[in-house]
Design an enzyme around this catalytic site. Structure first.
Site, PDB file in Angstrom:
ATOM      1  N   HIS A  48       8.610   4.909  -3.341  1.00  0.00           N
ATOM      2  CA  HIS A  48       8.375   4.906  -1.804  1.00  0.00           C
ATOM      3  C   HIS A  48       9.658   4.870  -1.085  1.00  0.00           C
ATOM      4  O   HIS A  48       9.662   4.608   0.155  1.00  0.00           O
ATOM      5  CB  HIS A  48       7.799   3.488  -1.425  1.00  0.00           C
ATOM      6  CG  HIS A  48       6.128   3.520  -1.935  1.00  0.00           C
ATOM      7  ND1 HIS A  48       5.042   3.955  -1.076  1.00  0.00           N
ATOM      8  CD2 HIS A  48       5.848   3.118  -3.124  1.00  0.00           C
ATOM      9  CE1 HIS A  48       4.040   3.747  -1.839  1.00  0.00           C
ATOM     10  NE2 HIS A  48       4.484   3.243  -3.118  1.00  0.00           N
ATOM     11  N   ARG A  62       8.556  -1.660  11.238  1.00  0.00           N
ATOM     12  CA  ARG A  62       9.765  -2.485  10.678  1.00  0.00           C
ATOM     13  C   ARG A  62      10.822  -2.025  11.548  1.00  0.00           C
ATOM     14  O   ARG A  62      11.164  -0.974  11.986  1.00  0.00           O
ATOM     15  CB  ARG A  62       9.994  -2.607   9.284  1.00  0.00           C
ATOM     16  CG  ARG A  62       8.826  -3.369   8.596  1.00  0.00           C
ATOM     17  CD  ARG A  62       8.811  -4.853   9.111  1.00  0.00           C
ATOM     18  NE  ARG A  62      10.141  -5.370   8.526  1.00  0.00           N
ATOM     19  CZ  ARG A  62       9.997  -6.204   7.480  1.00  0.00           C
ATOM     20  NH1 ARG A  62       8.903  -6.374   6.743  1.00  0.00           N
ATOM     21  NH2 ARG A  62      11.179  -6.754   7.142  1.00  0.00           N
ATOM     22  N   LYS A  70      15.200   3.853  10.979  1.00  0.00           N
ATOM     23  CA  LYS A  70      14.041   4.165  11.822  1.00  0.00           C
ATOM     24  C   LYS A  70      14.510   4.561  13.393  1.00  0.00           C
ATOM     25  O   LYS A  70      13.651   4.912  14.028  1.00  0.00           O
ATOM     26  CB  LYS A  70      13.097   3.112  11.766  1.00  0.00           C
ATOM     27  CG  LYS A  70      12.447   2.884  10.456  1.00  0.00           C
ATOM     28  CD  LYS A  70      11.495   1.978  10.361  1.00  0.00           C
ATOM     29  CE  LYS A  70      10.886   1.471   9.004  1.00  0.00           C
ATOM     30  NZ  LYS A  70       9.780   2.565   8.591  1.00  0.00           N
ATOM     31  N   THR A  88       3.363   6.127   7.649  1.00  0.00           N
ATOM     32  CA  THR A  88       1.835   6.263   7.922  1.00  0.00           C
ATOM     33  C   THR A  88       1.295   5.958   9.474  1.00  0.00           C
ATOM     34  O   THR A  88       0.125   6.450   9.729  1.00  0.00           O
ATOM     35  CB  THR A  88       1.058   5.258   6.658  1.00  0.00           C
ATOM     36  OG1 THR A  88       1.994   4.053   7.099  1.00  0.00           O
ATOM     37  CG2 THR A  88       1.180   6.002   5.531  1.00  0.00           C
ATOM     38  N   LYS A  91      -1.467   7.491  12.023  1.00  0.00           N
ATOM     39  CA  LYS A  91      -2.559   6.589  12.703  1.00  0.00           C
ATOM     40  C   LYS A  91      -2.706   6.798  14.004  1.00  0.00           C
ATOM     41  O   LYS A  91      -3.599   7.030  14.944  1.00  0.00           O
ATOM     42  CB  LYS A  91      -2.442   5.126  12.570  1.00  0.00           C
ATOM     43  CG  LYS A  91      -2.373   4.762  11.208  1.00  0.00           C
ATOM     44  CD  LYS A  91      -1.978   3.019  10.804  1.00  0.00           C
ATOM     45  CE  LYS A  91      -1.641   3.080   9.248  1.00  0.00           C
ATOM     46  NZ  LYS A  91      -0.752   1.942   9.006  1.00  0.00           N
TER      47      LYS A  91
HETATM   48  C1  26Q Z   1      12.474  -5.207  -3.333  1.00  0.00           C
HETATM   49  C2  26Q Z   1      13.047  -5.967  -3.850  1.00  0.00           C
HETATM   50  C3  26Q Z   1      13.176  -7.111  -3.691  1.00  0.00           C
HETATM   51  C4  26Q Z   1      12.647  -7.600  -2.620  1.00  0.00           C
HETATM   52  C5  26Q Z   1      12.023  -6.747  -1.777  1.00  0.00           C
HETATM   53  C6  26Q Z   1      11.889  -5.412  -2.048  1.00  0.00           C
HETATM   54  C7  26Q Z   1      11.060  -4.529  -1.140  1.00  0.00           C
HETATM   55  C8  26Q Z   1       9.733  -4.742  -0.616  1.00  0.00           C
HETATM   56  C9  26Q Z   1       9.053  -3.834  -0.024  1.00  0.00           C
HETATM   57  C10 26Q Z   1      11.490  -3.175  -1.042  1.00  0.00           C
HETATM   58  C11 26Q Z   1      10.761  -2.239  -0.238  1.00  0.00           C
HETATM   59  C12 26Q Z   1       9.451  -2.661   0.258  1.00  0.00           C
HETATM   60  C13 26Q Z   1       8.597  -1.877   0.978  1.00  0.00           C
HETATM   61  C14 26Q Z   1       8.952  -0.796   1.119  1.00  0.00           C
HETATM   62  C15 26Q Z   1       7.985   0.342   2.034  1.00  0.00           C
HETATM   63  O1  26Q Z   1       7.213  -0.189   2.847  1.00  0.00           O
HETATM   64  N1  26Q Z   1       8.175   1.694   1.968  1.00  0.00           N
HETATM   65  C16 26Q Z   1       7.491   2.423   2.965  1.00  0.00           C
HETATM   66  O2  26Q Z   1       6.319   2.874   2.270  1.00  0.00           O
HETATM   67  C17 26Q Z   1       5.422   3.717   2.963  1.00  0.00           C
HETATM   68  C18 26Q Z   1       4.128   3.777   2.153  1.00  0.00           C
HETATM   69  O3  26Q Z   1       4.617   4.915   1.141  1.00  0.00           O
HETATM   70  C19 26Q Z   1       6.155   4.984   3.311  1.00  0.00           C
HETATM   71  O4  26Q Z   1       4.997   5.661   4.208  1.00  0.00           O
HETATM   72  C20 26Q Z   1       7.278   4.453   4.320  1.00  0.00           C
HETATM   73  O5  26Q Z   1       8.025   5.694   4.587  1.00  0.00           O
HETATM   74  C21 26Q Z   1       8.133   3.713   3.294  1.00  0.00           C
HETATM   75  O6  26Q Z   1       9.363   3.159   4.084  1.00  0.00           O
END
Ligand code: 26Q
Length: 813
Positions: free
Chosen positions: A362, A554, A559, A661, A665
């Site tokens: 992602h 976020r 962004k 996403t 929406k």
């Molecule tokens: C990793 C390690 C330690 C702590 C936290 C994390 C962590 C947690 C959440 C790293 C990344 C995330 C979330 C990422 C995310 O939301 N990515 C998004 O995913 C969406 C669904 O595919 C995409 O539409 C977005 O473009 C993307 O930013």
């Protein structure tokens, strides 16, 4: 003495429907309240429990049917499920909205009112977590037997408060009133070990003796598909230090340590890491990842062996999808179970493992790629460390034999990062441990092949594939926008509810002026409702006839909320200098959370609030421009805001947003997009047509070229009058007279590098906004574009996405 929150005037008992009687019965016998003493939360709980009783039958039928058919099951492993509220979703999917609304009304209770006090289950950060929730709903809708596996965080995503415009994080205690949706499954509990030592070696029998053990306990929540066709299970793990008596059986031995471990166990599931773009590298996070992976993999293997007898056939009956690398240690965990507990040979185990897993990436942001310091990994998971070495040896041996693989390629492919402090690369582990590796939009998948995974892609050219994201049209159209749903139904009939692609039929109404007008009425009603919410919660009055220009997501530098704010400042300047011009009345809406440790993101929130205060208080702009930062963005707030948006801001630096996403929406709810050629924006443009979207700025190749060839933001800023004036105003404290230096760091970041290309894209962005103004001035043209957006984004249904996963990756359709 307590006074009832509501003073209902209930219908006489003999006028009540059987359903109303069941709700009252639940209230009395399961909650222990009578009608007069019941508060809103009691009615909410009684309604959910009553509904849940009906869901259980379908739930069991779904499980039985899958069992009888010996069906292959899909397992979606995700550290995040951003499911939001469930009552409206369940009612709507079961088609019981009106009936339950009437039953409650006969008891003097307003269904909408109790729906809105249901806590918003925020077990996720943003897009990745919400995607997991949409996928669960589509899996049930498509009648696919599936389980979601995650963590039952006691505190999900923090609640955001704004103190004088500064973000303050407060704990979100979503379980404080209990959770009527879930079932605790005491019988589904597993030992999860940490640390200790491994005896034996890879050729003999290996025994891992953990120093510490925690028990994982399952909590199941039903996931209802559209028309209640199928009910799947979301299984979330909670932790408890387990009974010292069992500890002996588990051969860990240390009773005192186990008791002291009580608090340690509970701390494991205490909190969701509130970071969506930075791998934290903290030990607790790795413990969460292993805890949840081990419990899930043990559960999957146990179920398979129980149903099918032979662990060797696992890949025929189970497809496990890894939602990013967060559950990647599952690859090593399955290997451990197959080898150490089921006596498979290494190669045989590897074959089963690779066939079973798929991995979805992602993000390409280097700082978000997870890797763990080798000493930490080894201390916590000594047996898994051995297996990672063994897997690595196998992969690198094979790679060496492939043509054109040099030392540089070997070190890029290796599961161990040897540059500096040695680290375990979770993305490489997930990649080699899976038969499929997918990106989430076409551009993102191409960039995966060209950048982070270039060497792995050369070695395994068939493994990377694209699955463009989608959203569930049930929650993101039918539930959040009933007015638009009714309008579409009137125009093209109800069949689109079962097949989102049919919304395409709306296209023939794009130039129909009476349809356009009805669409505009729907939008206006939604804007009035949002304006009322903002008036009631923030005391700010908005003009529902102004253009509602929305950026909710976020807060992150990539962004580019900063680009939007700077353009807002420039517009403010222009309006003051030329008040006589025919300006488009606009409301700039922002919402979003910043990671608590992300300094610049928090500063951007403060800037939005400082700019809002100044502009909203300036009588010279005379209501032509208003700026609002709505606190505590979450799924429920998105459901209110999106139906009321005219313009959707999707303005990330090209190449940095994997998909997005929110963009889908908004378009489905009739907003026009202003956006860059990034993520799924590109595919949205291809479907709605160039004339119905406002694209601007550098594309991904141009961003890369600019970065490579030396980009001089100072020249760009000084070359643009509007930009330099706006930036100087911010830098000199016009919006922060109490602390004129407040934004120095932010502005210095633009002059001294501007990694996110805010300056480079500014003029193009401002010009695109003026194209927006021009289209808005021609309301029939705007409305025609809005219809074309709604009509052409049915393809972004998560039903389509899940069908592709099911066919290409899981082999279940
Ligand atoms: C990793 C390690 C330690 C702590 C936290 C994390 C962590 C947690 C959440 C790293 C990344 C995330 C979330 C990422 C995310 O939301 N990515 C998004 O995913 C969406 C669904 O595919 C995409 O539409 C977005 O473009 C993307 O930013």
């Amino acid at each position: 003495m307590t006074t009832p929150a509501l003073a209902p005037s209930p219908a006489p008992a003999n006028d009540r429907s059987p359903l109303a009687e069941r709700i009252v019965d639940t209230l009395i016998h399961r909650i222990g309240k009578d009608e007069r003493a019941a508060r809103k939360h009691d009615w909410l709980e009684a309604t959910i429990l009553t509904l849940r009783d009906e869901i259980i039958d379908k739930w069991m039928a779904s499980t039985r049917a899958a069992h009888a058919a010996q069906a292959k099951r899909v397992y979606y492993l995700s550290l995040e499920f951003l499911i939001g509220r469930l009552l409206r979703d369940a009612l709507s999917n079961l088609g019981r909205n009106n009936e339950v609304g009437r039953a409650l009304a006969s008891l003097g209770i307003d269904l909408v009112e109790i729906e809105e006090i249901e806590p918003d289950a925020a077990l996720g950060n943003g897009g990745l977590g919400r995607l997991a929730a949409c996928f669960m709903e589509s899996l049930a809708t498509l009648d696919l037997p599936a389980y979601g596996y995650g963590i039952r965080y006691v505190n999900g995503m923090f609640r955001q408060r704004l103190d004088d415009g500064w973000q303050v994080e407060l704990p979100e205690n979503w379980l404080s009133h209990g959770n009527p949706w879930e079932f605790e499954r005491r019988e589904s509990a597993y030992f999860i070990g940490f640390g200790g030592e491994v005896t034996g070696n890879d050729t003999g029998i290996v025994h891992w003796k953990p120093a510490e053990a925690i028990e994982a306990i399952a909590y199941d929540t039903p996931v209802v598909g559209w028309r209640g066709k199928r009910v799947n299970t979301l299984r979330l793990w909670s932790a408890r230090a387990f009974d010292p008596i069992h500890l002996d059986a588990f051969n860990a031995g240390d009773h005192i340590g186990a008791l002291a471990g009580q608090a340690r166990a509970e701390s494991l599931v205490r909190v969701l890491y509130p970071n969506d773009s930075n791998a934290s590298g903290q030990e607790l996070r790795l413990r969460q990842e292993y805890f949840f992976s081990s419990a899930s993999i043990q559960d999957i293997v146990r179920r398979h062996v129980q149903y099918f007898g032979d662990v060797r056939t696992l890949a025929d009956k189970a497809a496990i999808q890894l939602n990013d690398t967060h559950p990647a240690v599952s690859v090593a965990e399955l290997m451990r179970l197959l080898i150490d507990q089921h006596d498979l040979g290494f190669d045989e185990a590897w074959e089963v493992t690779r066939k079973t897993f798929g991995y979805t990436n992602h993000t390409l942001l280097p700082e978000a790629l997870e890797s763990w310091p080798l000493p930490l990994f080894e201390r916590l998971l000594p047996r898994h460390m051995q297996l990672v070495y063994a897997i690595n040896a196998k992969v690198l041996r094979q790679a060496r034999k492939a043509p054109g693989v040099d030392d540089a390629a070997i070190s890029a492919i290796s599961l161990i990062d040897e540059g500096g402090e040695r680290r375990v690369r979770m993305a490489n582990l997930a990649f080699v441990g899976s038969h499929s590796v997918n990106g989430v939009a076409a551009l993102h998948t191409d960039l995966m092949k060209q950048t982070v995974f270039a060497d792995l892609h050369r070695l395994y050219p068939d493994r990377i594939n694209n699955k463009t994201n989608g959203i569930t049209p049930r929650r993101w159209l039918m539930e959040c926008n009933p007015r638009l749903t009714a309008l579409i139904r009137d125009a093209i009939g109800p069949e689109f509810c079962d097949n989102t692609a049919l919304i395409k039929g709306l296209e023939s109404f794009a130039d129909d002026s009476s349809f356009q007008e009805r669409l505009a009425e729907v939008k206006r009603s939604n804007k009035v409702a949002l304006a009322k919410y903002i008036k009631d919660s923030m005391g700010l009055r908005l003009d529902p006839d102004a253009l509602f220009d929305v950026q909710i997501k976020r807060i992150h530098e990539y962004k580019r909320q900063l680009l939007n704010i700077i353009e807002t400042v420039a517009l403010y300047d222009q309006i003051r200098s030329h008040p006589e011009r025919d300006w488009t009345p606009r409301v700039k809406l922002f919402a979003g959370k910043a990671a608590s440790s992300y300094h610049n993101a928090k500063l951007i929130i403060k800037l939005a609030n400082d700019v809002a205060r100044r502009i909203n208080g300036d009588p010279l702009v005379g209501g032509l421009l208003k700026v609002v930062f709505i606190p505590n963005y979450n799924v429920s707030l998105a459901e209110r805001i999106i139906p009321a948006a005219d313009l959707s801001e999707q303005i990330s630096t090209a190449g940095m947003e994997a998909s997005g996403t929110g963009n889908m929406k908004f378009a489905l709810n009739g907003a026009l997009t202003i956006g860059t050629l990034d993520g799924a924006n590109i595919e949205i443009k291809d479907r709605v047509g160039d004339d119905n979207i406002f694209i601007f700025g550098l594309d991904a190749d141009e961003v890369a070229a600019k970065r490579a060839n030396g980009y001089a933001p100072r020249e760009v800023i000084e070359g643009s009058r509007e930009l330099s004036q706006a930036v100087n105003a911010i830098a000199s404290g016009v919006f922060s007279p109490d602390d004129p230096q407040r934004y120095k760091g932010l502005v210095d970041g633009l002059y001294g590098g501007d990694w996110f290309m805010v300056a480079a894209d500014f003029d193009a962005y401002a010009a695109a906004q003026r194209r927006v103004d021009a289209r808005w001035a021609d309301q029939p043209a705007w409305r025609a574009s809005a219809v074309r957006n709604v009509a052409n984004v049915g393809w972004f249904s998560s039903d389509r996405t899940i069908s592709e996963y099911a066919r290409d990756i899981w082999g279940v359709m």
